[in-house]
Design an enzyme around this catalytic site. Sequence first.
Site, short mmCIF file in Angstrom:
data_model
loop_
_atom_site.label_atom_id
_atom_site.label_comp_id
_atom_site.label_asym_id
_atom_site.label_seq_id
_atom_site.Cartn_x
_atom_site.Cartn_y
_atom_site.Cartn_z
N ASP A 1 0.82 -1.22 0.00
CA ASP A 1 0.00 0.00 0.00
C ASP A 1 0.85 1.27 0.00
O ASP A 1 0.59 2.21 0.77
CB ASP A 1 -0.92 0.03 1.23
CG ASP A 1 -1.60 -1.29 1.50
OD1 ASP A 1 -1.88 -2.03 0.53
OD2 ASP A 1 -1.86 -1.60 2.67
N GLU B 1 -11.04 -0.75 -3.96
CA GLU B 1 -10.42 0.00 -2.87
C GLU B 1 -9.31 0.90 -3.41
O GLU B 1 -9.05 0.97 -4.61
CB GLU B 1 -9.83 -0.96 -1.84
CG GLU B 1 -8.77 -1.90 -2.39
CD GLU B 1 -8.41 -3.02 -1.44
OE1 GLU B 1 -9.06 -3.14 -0.39
OE2 GLU B 1 -7.48 -3.78 -1.75
#
Length: 634
Positions: A343, A502
């Site tokens: 991420d 997402e």
Amino acid sequence: MSAFSKTFMMGTTCLFLACASVATAQNPTPAKPKWPMKTWLFTSFQGSGDGLHLSSSDDGKVWADMGKVFLKPTVGSKLMRDPHILRGPDGIFRMVWTTGWKDKGIGYASSTDLVHWSEQKFLPFFETVAGTNNAWAPETFYDEATRQYVITWSSDVEGRFPETKSSERMNNRTYYVTTTDFETFSQPKLLIDAGFDHIDTTIVKSGQRYIAVFKEGDKQATKAWGAIRWAVADSATGPYRLMRNALVSGQRAEGPTLSVEGEKVRLYVDYYADKRYGAFETTDWVNWRDISGDVAVAQGQRHGTVFSAPAWLAEDLAKAPPSASLVTPVPAPPAILEGYTADPSIRVFGDTYYIYPTSDKPNWQTTDFSVWSSKNLLEWKKEGLILDVANDLKWGKVQAWAPDAIERNGTYYFYFCAEGSIGVATSKSPKGPFVDALGKPLLAKGTGIETNTIDPYPFIDDDGQAYLYYGNGRLGNVVKLKPDMITVDGPVHTIELKDHREAPVVFKRDGKYYFMWSIDDARSPNYRVGWGVADSPLGPVKTPNDGFIVLQKNGPAVGTAHHSVVNVPGTDRWYVAYHRHALPEGGGYQRQTVLARMEFTSDGAIKPMDPLVVPFKPGDAGEPVRPFNAARSK
């Protein structure tokens, strides 16, 4: 007599005798998790050496043959015996094998999926060594300490080690070469002289030790069966110290192979005369447990090696027919950050680039955040811990995910996830440490419509209005922030994003708002990035009919998503930091941060990015941040 042989005691001590017959495991097979990380694969050959056979197992005990020959031998004497496969840190599977009983070299081929293989090569390591009688059971070991591969094999060379020459058995020793590219190799050297004939050497790293396990030669006429023995070294290329105790003795066992999972080591041996396998487990290399009765190998299994592969790849492998086409595998670029990270948020503050990633832990139970810095996008330095969720928050202790940072008026704002909520912390330095600004979440769990409250992405528009995008679910979400950057200004806005899952990313270029987001599950190899464009930071977002997916799996690079974007100040050059499943072993819980260059077409569309293309060539200076004026330069 070598120093090695002086330490050898020819006693008949045996830690265990593998006398139990192989039987199908009695325990019921546990339910398979939805996203298994890996599967065990066992290489083999049949007959005299017909080609590569593979069997698979979820637990390393009960094995199912895949029912096909994946590669037929074409080099040397055109046999394929003792096939060994190793996956390197570049994601390429490399196989070596015995090509014939009296060949003086070995076979080699490579693949990224175990279905499509490169052209086979014969590596003639001992072709010019007079008196060489054979080159058997090669294996490859990747030495992280030296970042090179060590290829081992056994050879009997006339005139060498006369003190152990015997009419009852051969006079093999273990030799090795090193290589970084499988194109050029070091000169062959002796790796192990145990003071006796031995073959089938395999090497693993266990803790800080390198352990070689090998088979002592048999005396066929007198039925004196050589033991499975082991030696220890402080480096992959030795010197190796022979250990006194045999691992298996008194049995017709050969072809030892090892699997290592954490502290547990499993040893498999081929009882070649009985057409069965034995298996043993240890956590300390002293106390071993015989689990042969729980192990059922594939019918016809012959001298192979065990290795792990991603579970999804093994499933694809079982379905795919063998391929006759030749493919040159392309390696995956190296990760830019050390360890398991995911991420990644990439930002530029002043003259320095920063990456704020998730620090992967088992099952995503992460508790802390760190930051890395770089002056040129090439060399990255870990600056250290910037927020410890377990100790620095009152409202969350774990699940520290998907951070990002932005600067406003000399203060750095750090947005992050903890236990399904989004928090904000502040610092006067991009290197932290950051302090929780509110003592509670900025966006509490459940804030939004049809979404999970994770994956924050801050964006400040040209007019000074700040936005915070977030979400995991069908819709993207965004809230406005007040100038203090820690107060939500108004209701949640939802944005339709095609196939959204997402990790929204928003940036502005040539007056247009670019939206990018991740699709599928982070544990899936098909985790990928889509994009669209809007005239407003609140949407609506239009997606292209062609070229909608701009980052997706290719070759060994899979799970390529949850990214962020950085623009080199004063230019129209853009880079993407993203994560992929870690190599050589990894998955949704073990990921690596990688960099790619992002380019645009003349009409402003994002060009697809290939995760196998490196953003910089050797010798490049990278992208130092230089002073610039308002005019954009190329």
